[in-house]
Design a protein around this motif. Structure first.
Motif, mmCIF file in Angstrom:
data_model
loop_
_atom_site.group_PDB
_atom_site.id
_atom_site.type_symbol
_atom_site.label_atom_id
_atom_site.label_comp_id
_atom_site.label_asym_id
_atom_site.label_seq_id
_atom_site.Cartn_x
_atom_site.Cartn_y
_atom_site.Cartn_z
ATOM 1 N N THR A 82 0.826 -1.210 0.000
ATOM 2 C CA THR A 82 0.000 0.000 0.000
ATOM 3 C C THR A 82 0.857 1.254 0.000
ATOM 4 O O THR A 82 0.648 2.171 -0.801
ATOM 5 N N TRP A 83 1.860 1.306 0.858
ATOM 6 C CA TRP A 83 2.685 2.507 0.942
ATOM 7 C C TRP A 83 3.668 2.628 -0.218
ATOM 8 O O TRP A 83 4.049 3.735 -0.595
ATOM 9 N N THR A 84 4.055 1.507 -0.819
ATOM 10 C CA THR A 84 4.878 1.572 -2.030
ATOM 11 C C THR A 84 4.102 2.234 -3.154
ATOM 12 O O THR A 84 4.611 3.138 -3.841
ATOM 13 N N GLU A 85 2.858 1.816 -3.351
ATOM 14 C CA GLU A 85 2.018 2.419 -4.386
ATOM 15 C C GLU A 85 1.675 3.863 -4.047
ATOM 16 O O GLU A 85 1.655 4.730 -4.926
ATOM 17 N N TYR A 86 1.441 4.149 -2.769
ATOM 18 C CA TYR A 86 1.091 5.513 -2.363
ATOM 19 C C TYR A 86 2.260 6.476 -2.603
ATOM 20 O O TYR A 86 2.071 7.590 -3.101
ATOM 21 N N LEU A 87 3.484 6.050 -2.285
ATOM 22 C CA LEU A 87 4.658 6.883 -2.534
ATOM 23 C C LEU A 87 4.869 7.093 -4.031
ATOM 24 O O LEU A 87 5.318 8.164 -4.464
ATOM 25 N N ASN A 88 4.536 6.088 -4.823
ATOM 26 C CA ASN A 88 4.591 6.223 -6.274
ATOM 27 C C ASN A 88 3.645 7.333 -6.733
ATOM 28 O O ASN A 88 3.985 8.162 -7.583
ATOM 29 N N ARG A 89 2.454 7.372 -6.136
ATOM 30 C CA ARG A 89 1.482 8.409 -6.489
ATOM 31 C C ARG A 89 1.948 9.794 -6.038
ATOM 32 O O ARG A 89 1.765 10.785 -6.753
ATOM 33 N N LEU A 90 2.534 9.861 -4.844
ATOM 34 C CA LEU A 90 3.034 11.152 -4.356
ATOM 35 C C LEU A 90 4.122 11.699 -5.273
ATOM 36 O O LEU A 90 4.172 12.902 -5.552
ATOM 37 N N LEU A 91 4.992 10.818 -5.738
ATOM 38 C CA LEU A 91 6.044 11.248 -6.655
ATOM 39 C C LEU A 91 5.433 11.726 -7.961
ATOM 40 O O LEU A 91 5.924 12.678 -8.579
ATOM 41 N N GLY A 92 4.343 11.073 -8.386
ATOM 42 C CA GLY A 92 3.642 11.524 -9.585
ATOM 43 C C GLY A 92 3.068 12.920 -9.408
ATOM 44 O O GLY A 92 3.124 13.748 -10.329
ATOM 45 N N VAL A 93 2.516 13.209 -8.234
ATOM 46 C CA VAL A 93 1.985 14.548 -7.948
ATOM 47 C C VAL A 93 3.116 15.574 -7.968
ATOM 48 O O VAL A 93 2.972 16.674 -8.529
ATOM 49 N N PHE A 94 4.255 15.219 -7.367
ATOM 50 C CA PHE A 94 5.408 16.132 -7.364
ATOM 51 C C PHE A 94 5.884 16.399 -8.794
ATOM 52 O O PHE A 94 6.260 17.527 -9.137
#
Length: 341
Positions: A82-94
């Motif tokens: 869950t947190w691996t995918e969530y960090l992937n999304r955060l990097l996408g937002v950045f």
């Protein structure tokens, strides 16, 4: 032309965006290799929350039934995925934030160097498309074709931004002497890039086959994966030998015949990425595809493509400047000749 401070701001912001996208490619590869793509079974939230839970106790007791009704059967909370995918999304937002800043800093170029502005605009639009495509990957429960398209679009975005970066530094390529390179260098470089793109496409096919095998084995028994890969894996592996040989000749040609600092630096970087790809490829073959190998292999392949594109664009700009200088010299000689008459 924009002021030096404006040019510097644009260059650093665009460079940061390129670096961020390469990081996103690496993290995306980690998500794919670890099977964490459905770590967040909804989008844009994760388990219905903007900040995902850290334990299953924070979810409703019937959360599995809820997601089964939405078409995601066998949804089980896994904090690592869950947190691996969530960090992937955060990097996408950045990434979206940095590409927007790049677009803003490209506005002063609209009149004198409009291509820089339009490259930045295209990159900004494509990042939006990339975000939408990411939501479709989740909605289709990790459809392999969409995952591959998601990755290829990232390569296009990187390419567009590299084009803007190289264009913004065009004044630095005027003294590059193309005529010092071997006669066949430029056409063979085009061949190397086309061949590299073909290799990248074959790599995506291998990656899709690996995904299917990994899922069917529940990401276990990695030592059996290579034996079950289709013929394209063997072609991909041995085709790489010819690519390394061709790119090696191009790199040596630059180092032996060009005194251009930027071309030499890019060529050395290309050589390092090629050697890294060979090492990772051998580890995949000999160590039965360790988890770290797939994301690194994808990252290095992306860096090779990006570096080749940068070299090609520098060469093209230098060639254009050479032709422009030759034309001005010819016109000047013609004018002197006419004046003499």
């Amino acid at each position: 032309m924009p002021s030096q401070s404006t040019q510097r701001r644009f260059w650093w912001c665009a460079a940061l965006t390129v670096a961020t996208i390469f990081s996103l490619i690496l993290v995306g590869g980690i998500v794919r290799a670890t099977g964490a793509g459905m770590g967040c079974p909804d989008w844009p939230t994760c388990f219905g929350q903007w900040v995902p839970p850290t334990s299953e106790a924070q979810l409703p007791d019937n959360y599995q039934e809820i997601y089964a009704e939405r078409g995601y059967a066998d949804t089980t909370f896994n904090v690592r995925k869950t947190w691996t995918e969530y960090l992937n999304r955060l990097l996408g937002v950045f990434t979206g934030m940095t590409i927007f800043a790049t677009l803003l800093f490209s506005i002063p170029y609209r009149r004198r160097e409009p291509r820089i502005f339009w490259f930045s605009m295209v990159g900004f639009v494509l990042v939006g498309v990339q975000g939408w495509l990411g939501s479709q990957v989740v909605a289709t429960n990790l459809h392999t074709g969409l995952i591959t398209l998601h990755m290829l679009l990232a390569q296009v975005i990187v390419g567009v931004l590299i084009a803007a970066l190289i264009r913004s530094g065009r004044a630095n390529y005027r003294d590059i002497r193309i005529d010092r390179l071997p006669r066949l260098f430029y056409p063979l470089f085009i061949v190397a890039m086309v061949a590299g793109l073909l290799q990248l496409i074959m790599g995506t096919q291998v990656r899709e086959a690996v995904d299917l095998i990994a899922r069917s084995s529940n990401f276990q028994d990695r030592h059996l994966w290579i034996d079950n890969l289709p013929l394209v894996f063997a072609v991909h592996k041995y085709y790489a030998i010819a690519l390394v040989g061709l790119n090696g000749w191009l790199i040596v040609s630059v180092l032996n015949h060009s005194d251009s600092r930027i071309l030499r630096q890019l060529s050395i970087a290309l050589g390092a990425f090629l050697l890294g790809t060979i090492a990772i490829g051998m580890s995949m073959d000999r160590l039965h595809m360790p988890m770290f190998s797939q994301p690194l292999h994808l990252l290095l392949a992306s860096l090779i493509f990006g570096t080749q594109l940068a070299i090609l664009l520098v060469l093209r700009h230098a060639l254009e400047d050479d032709k422009a200088n030759a034309l001005r010299e010819h016109e000047s000689m013609a004018s002197l000749s006419t004046g003499g008459v």
